[in-house]
Design an enzyme around this catalytic site. Structure first.
Site, mmCIF file in Angstrom:
data_model
loop_
_atom_site.group_PDB
_atom_site.id
_atom_site.type_symbol
_atom_site.label_atom_id
_atom_site.label_comp_id
_atom_site.label_asym_id
_atom_site.label_seq_id
_atom_site.Cartn_x
_atom_site.Cartn_y
_atom_site.Cartn_z
ATOM 1 N N HIS A 5 0.788 -1.232 0.000
ATOM 2 C CA HIS A 5 0.000 0.000 0.000
ATOM 3 C C HIS A 5 0.819 1.280 0.000
ATOM 4 O O HIS A 5 0.248 2.373 0.024
ATOM 5 C CB HIS A 5 -0.945 -0.005 1.212
ATOM 6 N N GLY A 21 -6.703 12.365 7.656
ATOM 7 C CA GLY A 21 -7.448 11.334 6.945
ATOM 8 C C GLY A 21 -7.421 11.571 5.440
ATOM 9 O O GLY A 21 -7.271 10.644 4.638
ATOM 10 N N VAL A 89 -3.973 14.001 12.633
ATOM 11 C CA VAL A 89 -4.630 15.309 12.699
ATOM 12 C C VAL A 89 -5.886 15.208 11.845
ATOM 13 O O VAL A 89 -5.813 15.168 10.627
ATOM 14 C CB VAL A 89 -3.716 16.456 12.198
ATOM 15 N N MET A 183 -13.218 8.455 13.653
ATOM 16 C CA MET A 183 -13.233 7.089 13.128
ATOM 17 C C MET A 183 -11.874 6.370 13.106
ATOM 18 O O MET A 183 -11.777 5.285 12.531
ATOM 19 C CB MET A 183 -13.850 7.086 11.716
ATOM 20 N N ASP A 207 -17.962 19.538 13.267
ATOM 21 C CA ASP A 207 -19.420 19.635 13.326
ATOM 22 C C ASP A 207 -19.860 19.149 14.708
ATOM 23 O O ASP A 207 -19.069 18.533 15.422
ATOM 24 C CB ASP A 207 -20.067 18.793 12.215
HETATM 25 N N1 HPA Z 1 -18.774 11.050 12.951
HETATM 26 C C1 HPA Z 1 -17.642 10.404 12.698
HETATM 27 N N2 HPA Z 1 -16.547 11.002 12.293
HETATM 28 C C2 HPA Z 1 -16.572 12.334 12.143
HETATM 29 C C3 HPA Z 1 -17.731 13.067 12.391
HETATM 30 C C4 HPA Z 1 -18.886 12.385 12.828
HETATM 31 O O1 HPA Z 1 -19.949 12.978 13.065
HETATM 32 N N3 HPA Z 1 -17.441 14.368 12.133
HETATM 33 C C5 HPA Z 1 -16.155 14.423 11.739
HETATM 34 N N4 HPA Z 1 -15.629 13.192 11.750
#
Ligand code: HPA
Length: 234
Positions: A5, A21, A89, A183, A207
């Site tokens: 990978h 990510g 990050v 995640m 958010d």
């Molecule tokens: N859920 C999972 N991962 C995320 C979220 C969320 O609401 N917002 C930013 N990363």
């Protein structure tokens, strides 16, 4: 030697890695923060750049989304490239009234319902924690930097789901002090333990689950700065 990978040769990746990510964010970190940044891998569009920051070599490489993805990259970096430190990050969804959109969280622990870590040591509820010295240094760096961003140290929830709504689970996690959902952190911390490398996640709240508020795309770029600066200083 390249892995399934990662196409870089061994010496092309620094011993410390900063890991968003999103591949485009890895590119932005390389362009905006690093000197002499060079693309060293692009397998599956997962971009990695090696350069220097304040004279120290560092690689900015994306993890992709979710526990399986970050586990693959972090494991290959540790095993095949001699990487000794990975700082994620990323972004997270605020779960607690204690955090607001644009805040930064230094994840001092990560709860998870991911089966990936459950299967590492069957029967054990694994503790997903960052390297202690790295987390302490991040807290110190955050107060040294000052700036506009509010920085918290606390626990996050690493979920395998982005879209599954589980209000009761969220309420229970929040009642146990969890600040935000993302995640990857727990999986990264498990790789840290398994491969004996230093790991940490510094996430920006993009958010909020309770208020529905979210950052604008402009803010996503500028607010990310605090987390990147903390991570680069480690
Ligand atoms: N859920 C999972 N991962 C995320 C979220 C969320 O609401 N917002 C930013 N990363």
């Amino acid at each position: 030697m390249p892995t399934p990978h990662i196409r870089a040769e061994r010496g092309q990746i620094a011993d410390r890695v900063i890991m968003p990510g999103d591949p485009r964010r890895a590119e932005r970190i390389a362009t905006e923060y690093l000197d002499d940044a060079e693309l060293v891998t692009d397998v599956r569009g997962i971009l990695g750049f090696t350069g220097t920051w304040e004279g120290r070599r560092v690689t900015a490489m994306a993890s992709g989304m979710g526990a399986p993805s970050i586990t693959i990259y972090a494991t290959e970096l540790a095993r095949e490239y001699g990487v000794t430190q990975i700082v994620r990050v990323g972004t997270a969804g605020g779960m607690s009234t204690a955090v607001g959109v644009r805040d930064v969280i230094i994840a001092t622990g990560a709860h998870t319902d991911s089966s990936m870590t459950a299967s590492r040591i069957p029967g054990v509820r694994f503790s997903h924690v960052p390297d202690f010295a790295l987390a302490s240094a991040a807290v110190a760096e955050a107060s040294r930097l000052g700036g506009d961003a509010t920085v918290h140290a606390g626990t996050v929830f690493t979920s395998d789901h982005f879209y599954l709504e589980r209000p009761e689970l969220s309420a229970a996690l929040t009642a146990h002090g969890t600040l935000a959902v993302e995640m990857e952190a727990a999986a990264l911390y498990a790789v840290g333990a398994a491969e004996r490398i230093r790991t940490l996640a510094v996430v920006t709240v993009s958010d909020h689950l309770l208020t529905g508020e979210s950052m604008t795309s402009d803010e996503r770029e500028s607010q990310f700065d605090a987390a990147v600066r903390i991570a680069l200083a480690l």
